[in-house]
Motif scaffolding. Structure first.
Motif, PDB file in Angstrom:
ATOM      1  N   LYS A 255     118.164  37.058  48.300  1.00  0.00           N
ATOM      2  CA  LYS A 255     117.193  36.403  49.178  1.00  0.00           C
ATOM      3  C   LYS A 255     116.098  35.722  48.379  1.00  0.00           C
ATOM      4  O   LYS A 255     115.647  34.615  48.726  1.00  0.00           O
ATOM      5  N   ARG A 256     115.653  36.353  47.306  1.00  0.00           N
ATOM      6  CA  ARG A 256     114.639  35.733  46.441  1.00  0.00           C
ATOM      7  C   ARG A 256     115.138  34.394  45.911  1.00  0.00           C
ATOM      8  O   ARG A 256     114.427  33.387  45.954  1.00  0.00           O
ATOM      9  N   GLY A 257     116.361  34.394  45.399  1.00  0.00           N
ATOM     10  CA  GLY A 257     116.909  33.168  44.851  1.00  0.00           C
ATOM     11  C   GLY A 257     117.045  32.082  45.892  1.00  0.00           C
ATOM     12  O   GLY A 257     116.741  30.906  45.635  1.00  0.00           O
ATOM     13  N   GLU A 258     117.481  32.473  47.084  1.00  0.00           N
ATOM     14  CA  GLU A 258     117.662  31.484  48.161  1.00  0.00           C
ATOM     15  C   GLU A 258     116.330  30.864  48.576  1.00  0.00           C
ATOM     16  O   GLU A 258     116.206  29.644  48.714  1.00  0.00           O
ATOM     17  N   LEU A 259     115.300  31.703  48.742  1.00  0.00           N
ATOM     18  CA  LEU A 259     113.983  31.189  49.134  1.00  0.00           C
ATOM     19  C   LEU A 259     113.367  30.327  48.038  1.00  0.00           C
ATOM     20  O   LEU A 259     112.803  29.264  48.303  1.00  0.00           O
ATOM     21  N   MET A 260     113.463  30.781  46.805  1.00  0.00           N
ATOM     22  CA  MET A 260     112.892  30.009  45.700  1.00  0.00           C
ATOM     23  C   MET A 260     113.572  28.660  45.539  1.00  0.00           C
ATOM     24  O   MET A 260     112.928  27.662  45.202  1.00  0.00           O
ATOM     25  N   SER A 261     114.866  28.611  45.784  1.00  0.00           N
ATOM     26  CA  SER A 261     115.585  27.346  45.620  1.00  0.00           C
ATOM     27  C   SER A 261     115.221  26.331  46.694  1.00  0.00           C
ATOM     28  O   SER A 261     115.302  25.125  46.470  1.00  0.00           O
ATOM     29  N   ARG A 262     114.802  26.808  47.865  1.00  0.00           N
ATOM     30  CA  ARG A 262     114.490  25.907  48.981  1.00  0.00           C
ATOM     31  C   ARG A 262     113.027  25.482  49.035  1.00  0.00           C
ATOM     32  O   ARG A 262     112.690  24.456  49.609  1.00  0.00           O
ATOM     33  N   ALA A 263     112.128  26.268  48.449  1.00  0.00           N
ATOM     34  CA  ALA A 263     110.695  26.013  48.576  1.00  0.00           C
ATOM     35  C   ALA A 263     110.266  24.740  47.839  1.00  0.00           C
ATOM     36  O   ALA A 263     110.836  24.373  46.811  1.00  0.00           O
ATOM     37  N   LYS A 264     109.226  24.088  48.365  1.00  0.00           N
ATOM     38  CA  LYS A 264     108.637  22.931  47.685  1.00  0.00           C
ATOM     39  C   LYS A 264     107.956  23.368  46.395  1.00  0.00           C
ATOM     40  O   LYS A 264     107.978  22.651  45.392  1.00  0.00           O
ATOM     41  N   ALA A 265     107.326  24.535  46.439  1.00  0.00           N
ATOM     42  CA  ALA A 265     106.654  25.096  45.266  1.00  0.00           C
ATOM     43  C   ALA A 265     106.391  26.563  45.529  1.00  0.00           C
ATOM     44  O   ALA A 265     106.338  27.001  46.691  1.00  0.00           O
ATOM     45  N   VAL A 266     106.211  27.322  44.456  1.00  0.00           N
ATOM     46  CA  VAL A 266     105.911  28.744  44.551  1.00  0.00           C
ATOM     47  C   VAL A 266     104.525  28.989  43.960  1.00  0.00           C
ATOM     48  O   VAL A 266     104.214  28.511  42.860  1.00  0.00           O
ATOM     49  N   PHE A 267     103.690  29.725  44.702  1.00  0.00           N
ATOM     50  CA  PHE A 267     102.348  30.068  44.236  1.00  0.00           C
ATOM     51  C   PHE A 267     102.373  31.384  43.444  1.00  0.00           C
ATOM     52  O   PHE A 267     102.913  32.389  43.917  1.00  0.00           O
ATOM     53  N   THR A 279     107.458  35.996  38.420  1.00  0.00           N
ATOM     54  CA  THR A 279     107.668  35.095  39.557  1.00  0.00           C
ATOM     55  C   THR A 279     107.178  33.682  39.268  1.00  0.00           C
ATOM     56  O   THR A 279     107.411  32.783  40.079  1.00  0.00           O
ATOM     57  N   SER A 280     106.526  33.465  38.126  1.00  0.00           N
ATOM     58  CA  SER A 280     106.192  32.094  37.730  1.00  0.00           C
ATOM     59  C   SER A 280     107.343  31.428  36.989  1.00  0.00           C
ATOM     60  O   SER A 280     107.367  30.204  36.836  1.00  0.00           O
ATOM     61  N   ILE A 281     108.302  32.228  36.532  1.00  0.00           N
ATOM     62  CA  ILE A 281     109.441  31.696  35.778  1.00  0.00           C
ATOM     63  C   ILE A 281     110.701  31.625  36.647  1.00  0.00           C
ATOM     64  O   ILE A 281     111.478  30.667  36.559  1.00  0.00           O
ATOM     65  N   GLU A 282     110.914  32.620  37.496  1.00  0.00           N
ATOM     66  CA  GLU A 282     112.134  32.662  38.302  1.00  0.00           C
ATOM     67  C   GLU A 282     112.356  31.376  39.106  1.00  0.00           C
ATOM     68  O   GLU A 282     113.487  30.852  39.128  1.00  0.00           O
ATOM     69  N   PRO A 283     111.348  30.808  39.790  1.00  0.00           N
ATOM     70  CA  PRO A 283     111.599  29.585  40.565  1.00  0.00           C
ATOM     71  C   PRO A 283     112.029  28.409  39.699  1.00  0.00           C
ATOM     72  O   PRO A 283     112.737  27.509  40.190  1.00  0.00           O
ATOM     73  N   LEU A 284     111.611  28.403  38.438  1.00  0.00           N
ATOM     74  CA  LEU A 284     111.949  27.278  37.570  1.00  0.00           C
ATOM     75  C   LEU A 284     113.455  27.150  37.393  1.00  0.00           C
ATOM     76  O   LEU A 284     113.982  26.039  37.263  1.00  0.00           O
ATOM     77  N   PHE A 285     114.164  28.285  37.383  1.00  0.00           N
ATOM     78  CA  PHE A 285     115.625  28.239  37.282  1.00  0.00           C
ATOM     79  C   PHE A 285     116.235  27.545  38.500  1.00  0.00           C
ATOM     80  O   PHE A 285     117.342  27.012  38.436  1.00  0.00           O
ATOM     81  N   CYS A 286     115.524  27.581  39.628  1.00  0.00           N
ATOM     82  CA  CYS A 286     115.984  26.925  40.851  1.00  0.00           C
ATOM     83  C   CYS A 286     115.598  25.449  40.882  1.00  0.00           C
ATOM     84  O   CYS A 286     115.920  24.745  41.843  1.00  0.00           O
TER      85      CYS A 286
END
Length: 386
Positions: A255-267, A279-286
């Motif tokens: 679920k984390r991966g799915e949400l991060m891949s769809r978001a415009k940006a992560v705070f 959590t500042s690095i994980e979204p970058l993979f997406c």
């Protein structure tokens, strides 16, 4: 060069992906994965359930004991573990680890510590082996050899110890991630994401206020919301309100991966000196940019205007939220893989342990380091990120 590692887990979790809320448990699991992939022997001292590759799993704590010490807790929330080495869940597991390691140890084995001072008893009981704290994002350090998550954390710990001298053979190696856990998606949906603990120091209120000002939608995921009543979310330290807020509770790896891949940006707006901030690095993979504050590890890891933006004021955070679409998802993902993937970071560890090995085998600090044929040579001076 091949090594033997004795890796000790924490007393309150299982070494499985379900315990994603405990960053240090995930470090243990992924460290074992990396070392096994390089052909090393790995002995893991942990609880009953395990997904980490190892040559042998040695149980030093049972689920029954964990329930006795921590109660019937939700593993997604985790118990409020106390970092006091005198408490039984430390003394009992430490003593068992020492006994079990003595039965298996050979000369020049490494003992890998993730619990800081709370596991010092293990090192004290194994004076002939080399103890290494291999992922320091905490303050209670003790081992003769230390690997920090960031230069910010290393220098902060030295300040805490009132020690402005450097230490040879200490190192900085970043946290590490499995890219396949974070799917790439170039086209983003129309929402922002906050993912993390719901405490003031992690900055969820800053995320809420920023998104409110840009008129966007914010999805929140993580531990700590005590009640969710319509548009009002209540945590221990604050209340957040807004028709544009959607709280989804805790999220597993998928679920984390799915949400991060769809978001415009992560705070990731930590108010404190963030040791790393996974959590500042994980979204970058997406391929998803991040919006962070401008201290701790963020200046090392988040190049401003390349993979995200670092904000010093709310006004800057609002500007960042309005301009994240200017950043290229493909470049963001490439940056993450080049710098924080397990395939890359494992060679940093290989280089580090080979350096430590010279203390036994050669002349330590004076040893020749012309490792011309080493597979990892091109990685050894690539951090901070390129």
């Amino acid at each position: 060069m091949k090594f033997r590692f004795h890796v000790i887990a924490l007393p309150h979790t299982q070494t499985t992906a379900e315990y994603t809320s405990c960053a240090y448990t995930q470090k243990v699991t992924k460290f074992c994965t990396m070392m096994k992939s390089l052909g090393h022997e790995v002995f893991l001292y942990a609880s009953e359930e395990n997904e980490a590759p190892c040559d042998e799993l040695i149980q030093i704590v049972s689920k029954k004991e964990q329930r006795k010490w921590f109660g019937e807790y939700d593993f997604s929330q985790l118990p409020r573990i106390k970092w006091d080495e005198k408490l039984p869940y430390w003394t009992v597991t430490n003593k068992r680890a020492v006994s079990a390691i003595k039965k298996r140890a050979k000369e020049r084995d490494f003992v890998c510590i993730i619990g800081g001072l709370c596991q010092k008893q293990i090192s004290d009981g194994l004076p002939k082996l080399m103890s290494v704290e291999y992922g320091i994002g905490y303050y209670g350090v003790y081992a003769p050899f230390r690997v920090y998550e960031s230069y910010a954390q290393m220098h902060f710990v030295h300040g805490q110890l009132n020690d402005d001298n450097g230490r040879f053979f200490d190192a900085v190696i970043p946290n590490y991630f499995e890219p396949k856990d974070f799917p790439y998606r170039a086209k983003k949906d129309d929402f922002y994401l906050y993912i993390g603990r719901m405490i003031k120091r992690k900055g969820p209120e800053m995320a809420v206020e920023t998104v409110n000002r840009v008129g966007g939608k914010l999805v929140l995921v993580g531990q700590g919301i005590k009640s969710a009543n319509g548009k009002k979310l209540a945590a221990d330290e604050f209340t957040m309100e807004g028709d544009n807020l959607l709280y989804l509770g805790n999220a597993d790896v998928k679920k984390r991966g799915e949400l991060m891949s769809r978001a415009k940006a992560v705070f990731v707006c930590s108010y404190y000196i963030e040791p790393f901030g996974g959590t500042s690095i994980e979204p970058l993979f997406c391929g998803t940019p991040v919006i962070t504050t401008d201290w701790g590890a963020f200046p090392e890891n988040i190049p401003h205007g390349v993979v995200g933006y670092r904000a010093r004021t709310l006004g800057e955070a609002v500007w960042a939220a309005e301009n994240v679409d200017k950043l290229k998802p493909a470049n963001i993902r490439k940056y993450a893989i080049d710098n924080f993937s397990m395939h890359r970071v494992k060679y940093l560890y290989q280089a580090y342990f080979e350096q430590l090995y010279t203390i036994w085998d050669e002349n330590g600090w004076y040893s020749n380091w012309s490792r011309g044929v080493s597979e990892y040579k091109r990685y050894t001076r690539a951090y901070p990120p390129r």
